[in-house]
Scaffold this active site. Structure first.
Site, short mmCIF file in Angstrom:
data_model
loop_
_atom_site.label_atom_id
_atom_site.label_comp_id
_atom_site.label_asym_id
_atom_site.label_seq_id
_atom_site.Cartn_x
_atom_site.Cartn_y
_atom_site.Cartn_z
N ASP A 13 38.08 -27.85 99.37
CA ASP A 13 38.67 -27.00 100.51
C ASP A 13 37.34 -26.84 101.35
OD1 ASP A 13 40.78 -27.13 99.88
OD2 ASP A 13 41.30 -25.18 99.02
N LYS A 16 36.94 -31.27 104.49
CA LYS A 16 36.34 -32.60 104.64
C LYS A 16 38.02 -33.17 105.65
CE LYS A 16 38.28 -32.63 100.03
NZ LYS A 16 37.88 -31.57 100.09
N LYS A 18 38.45 -32.10 108.92
CA LYS A 18 38.11 -31.77 109.64
C LYS A 18 36.73 -33.19 109.97
CE LYS A 18 34.63 -29.06 112.72
NZ LYS A 18 33.71 -28.81 113.07
N GLY A 40 45.46 -30.54 100.60
CA GLY A 40 45.71 -29.22 102.25
C GLY A 40 44.33 -29.58 102.53
N HIS A 41 45.33 -31.20 103.86
CA HIS A 41 43.47 -31.27 104.88
C HIS A 41 43.50 -30.91 106.21
CE1 HIS A 41 41.81 -34.21 101.92
NE2 HIS A 41 41.66 -32.74 101.54
N GLN A 223 40.11 -32.86 97.11
CA GLN A 223 39.50 -31.78 96.13
C GLN A 223 38.05 -31.77 95.90
OE1 GLN A 223 42.66 -33.99 94.73
NE2 GLN A 223 43.59 -32.99 95.26
N THR A 298 46.98 -25.42 101.16
CA THR A 298 48.64 -25.75 100.64
C THR A 298 49.72 -24.82 100.15
OG1 THR A 298 47.59 -27.90 100.15
CG2 THR A 298 49.23 -27.28 98.30
P1 GDP Z 1 39.60 -30.08 102.93
O1 GDP Z 1 40.83 -29.43 101.84
O2 GDP Z 1 38.43 -30.32 102.44
O3 GDP Z 1 39.84 -30.83 103.86
O4 GDP Z 1 39.48 -28.12 103.67
P2 GDP Z 1 40.52 -27.22 103.85
O5 GDP Z 1 41.46 -27.70 105.58
O6 GDP Z 1 41.83 -27.17 102.46
O7 GDP Z 1 39.81 -26.30 104.70
C1 GDP Z 1 39.13 -25.87 105.30
C2 GDP Z 1 39.23 -24.93 106.67
O8 GDP Z 1 38.00 -24.23 106.84
C3 GDP Z 1 40.32 -25.60 107.68
O9 GDP Z 1 41.39 -24.01 107.70
C4 GDP Z 1 39.67 -25.55 108.33
O10 GDP Z 1 40.04 -25.33 109.53
C5 GDP Z 1 38.57 -24.68 108.80
N1 GDP Z 1 37.17 -25.31 109.06
C6 GDP Z 1 36.38 -26.49 108.72
N2 GDP Z 1 35.55 -26.93 109.39
C7 GDP Z 1 35.34 -24.84 109.84
C8 GDP Z 1 34.26 -25.08 110.76
O11 GDP Z 1 32.72 -25.02 110.88
N3 GDP Z 1 34.30 -23.07 110.81
C9 GDP Z 1 35.47 -22.65 111.15
N4 GDP Z 1 35.52 -21.39 111.04
N5 GDP Z 1 36.10 -23.54 110.43
C10 GDP Z 1 36.30 -24.68 109.86
P1 IMO Z 2 41.91 -30.64 99.19
O1 IMO Z 2 41.90 -31.96 98.82
C1 IMO Z 2 41.41 -26.59 96.63
C2 IMO Z 2 42.84 -27.13 92.01
C3 IMO Z 2 43.92 -25.68 92.19
C4 IMO Z 2 43.83 -24.89 90.58
C5 IMO Z 2 43.02 -27.39 90.22
C6 IMO Z 2 44.17 -27.93 89.78
O2 IMO Z 2 42.75 -29.43 100.05
O3 IMO Z 2 40.39 -29.76 99.12
P2 IMO Z 2 46.38 -29.48 90.72
O4 IMO Z 2 47.87 -29.01 91.23
O5 IMO Z 2 45.46 -29.81 90.89
O6 IMO Z 2 46.24 -29.53 89.13
O7 IMO Z 2 45.71 -27.73 89.90
O8 IMO Z 2 42.24 -27.72 90.97
N1 IMO Z 2 43.06 -28.00 93.67
C7 IMO Z 2 42.62 -27.33 94.67
N2 IMO Z 2 41.49 -26.47 95.18
N3 IMO Z 2 41.53 -27.91 97.56
C8 IMO Z 2 42.43 -28.72 96.73
O9 IMO Z 2 42.28 -29.57 97.42
C9 IMO Z 2 42.66 -28.74 95.57
N4 IMO Z 2 43.62 -29.44 94.85
C10 IMO Z 2 44.03 -29.07 93.53
O10 IMO Z 2 44.18 -24.72 92.69
O11 IMO Z 2 42.97 -24.61 90.37
MG MG Z 3 41.99 -28.65 101.35
#
Ligand code: GDP
Ligand code: IMO
Ligand code: MG
Length: 422
Positions: A13, A16, A18, A40-41, A223, A298
């Site tokens: 999270d 990535k 973005k 969840g991206h 991840q 997610t």
């Molecule tokens: P990922 O799994 O690495 O793609 O990240 P996620 O989407 O799960 O979580 C990142 C969160 O941060 C999302 O809600 C994005 O919209 C948000 N985000 C990304 N970059 C920025 C930033 O620079 N500032 C803010 N406020 N939100 C951001």
């Molecule tokens: P993105 O790609 C953050 C975490 C789960 C748990 C561990 C194992 O959005 O960054 P799993 O379901 O994979 O067996 O869970 O990994 N986890 C994540 N945490 N971002 C993710 O993906 C994750 N995918 C799995 O919360 O701790």
């Molecule tokens: Mg994510």
């Protein structure tokens, strides 16, 4: 931009999705090579929000080819749902999506077993996303998995499913769980297979053809480094190699074809699920949650938040070979007077400058902090490096230096425009 691997340098999270969306402008192909719909991206295009789980984030731009590689574990029913959702939002995947015929599929018994194992662990649960990821990779390693090329061959799938269901229903029954209906699983999966079949291909050959044509490729990590099955905080990890090496095995593109590795990290640290997190801090958690931020894309769970941990990111730089850094969510720190950065761990009389492999040790370390003055100004509108307050620039320079890689991208908001490439 040649062939670039993008990885998360923390616990997932990092933003990535973005950054992938921003960088996709300069590539022809985007590849997912590990993980599944545990990811969840989040990507914003104008006011529209998209959350991608299995489909590469490149899908939001027209004419980009998106590949789900062999290393991904794919839940066919969930993927069909994701494709339907994208089409409803006006995003066409026709001619843009390519699914590896050797990707392993997630079956309902994998999800059941994931949940059962978590319950069985009690207080020691991992906090998985319950998407069946661990059991599916387990079956892959045990050589009893079912792959996409088998799924789209109905007769073959029906026969294999019967055998696999027999064994797994025995396990479910032993746990007191209702066995799964062969007829229902078969019907659901055959329906999903029909929808996915046109996208299934030999993606290794396809990627090599793209390379010989001179296409640039971006590998979208899912991840983060410390969820890696080998290098993460085992057993509080996911079941794939989330580090840069995983992009090669999970796609069939050799290491010598890779030109650079980008590591994405937040300006602070978050983690969702269980396991040690040395810099976790209530003040920063409350601050970010109060702003409506840091809830999982997610599962919707509140992410644990804490100070930036340079011990972690330095380790991530080594394991992944990070050349360039993208730092996101800088704006999350805008209101703080003082910002802490962890520069080492204390464990009794011992000091660690790297991440100890044993989670029992990592869960007991005391972070050693350096302090930085806050900038107390909104950074959300900054368009260039010079627009950032001096204290923010100093902070960013310091965390990049502590990590040991070059600062290349700074993100100050979720939108495409809130990104500066240095
Ligand atoms: P990922 O799994 O690495 O793609 O990240 P996620 O989407 O799960 O979580 C990142 C969160 O941060 C999302 O809600 C994005 O919209 C948000 N985000 C990304 N970059 C920025 C930033 O620079 N500032 C803010 N406020 N939100 C951001
Ligand atoms: P993105 O790609 C953050 C975490 C789960 C748990 C561990 C194992 O959005 O960054 P799993 O379901 O994979 O067996 O869970 O990994 N986890 C994540 N945490 N971002 C993710 O993906 C994750 N995918 C799995 O919360 O701790
Ligand atoms: Mg994510």
């Amino acid at each position: 931009m040649a062939n670039t691997i993008l990885v998360g340098a923390q616990w997932g999270d990092e933003g990535k999705g973005k950054i992938i969306d921003v960088l996709t402008e300069n590539v022809e192909v985007v590849v997912r090579s590990q993980g599944g719909n545990n990811a969840g991206h989040t990507v914003y295009v104008g006011p529209k929000k998209y959350v991608l789980h299995l489909v590469p984030s490149g899908i939001l731009r027209s004419k980009k080819k998106c590949v789900i590689g062999n290393g991904v574990v794919l839940d066919p029913v969930s993927l069909v749902g994701e494709l339907d959702g994208l089409e409803k939002l006006g995003i066409s995947v026709k001619g843009k999506l390519f699914i590896s015929e050797t990707a392993h599929i997630v079956l309902p018994y994998h999800r059941e077993l994931d949940a059962l194992r978590e319950t069985g662990k009690g207080k020691k649960k991992i906090g998985t996303t319950k998407r069946g990821i661990g059991p599916t990779y387990g079956d892959k390693a045990a050589r009893v998995g079912i792959r996409m090329h088998e799924l789209i061959d109905t007769e073959r799938f029906a026969a294999k499913l019967k055998i696999r269901l027999k064994e797994n229903n025995l396990i479910l029954k032993a746990h007191g769980v209702k066995p799964l209906s062969y007829k229902k699983v078969l019907a659901d999966y055959v329906k999903a297979a029909a929808r996915l079949k046109p996208f299934v291909t030999n993606t290794v050959v396809m990627l090599h053809q793209e390379m010989s044509r001179g296409s640039n490729m971006l590998f979208e990590g899912a991840q983060g480094t410390f969820l890696d099955i080998d290098h993460g905080t085992y057993p509080y990890v996911t079941s794939s190699n989330t580090t840069s090496g995983g992009a090669c095995t999970g796609s069939g593109v050799a290491p010598n074809r890779i030109d650079s590795v980008v590591g994405v990290m937040k300006a602070y640290t978050t983690r969702v699920g269980e396991g040690p997190m040395p810099t976790q801090n209530d003040e920063i958690s409350d601050l970010l949650h109060g702003m409506g931020r840091e809830f999982g894309a997610t599962t919707g769970r509140a992410r644990r938040c804490g100070w930036f941990d340079a011990v972690l990111t330095r380790y991530a730089a080594i394991v992944n070979g990070i050349d360039e850094l993208a730092v996101t969510n800088v704006d999350g720190l805008d209101t703080l007077d003082v910002i802490k950065v962890c520069i080492g761990y204390r464990y009794g009389k011992q000091r660690f400058d790297y991440v100890p492999s044993d989670v029992e040790v990592l869960s007991k370390v005391e972070p050693i902090y350096a302090e930085f003055p806050g900038w107390k100004t909104s950074t959300e509108k900054a368009k260039t490096w010079k627009d950032l307050p001096k204290n923010a620039r100093d902070y960013l320079k310091a965390i990049a230096e502590l990590t040991g890689a070059k600062l290349k991208i700074v993100s100050v908001g979720p939108a495409r425009e809130q990104t500066m490439i240095l």
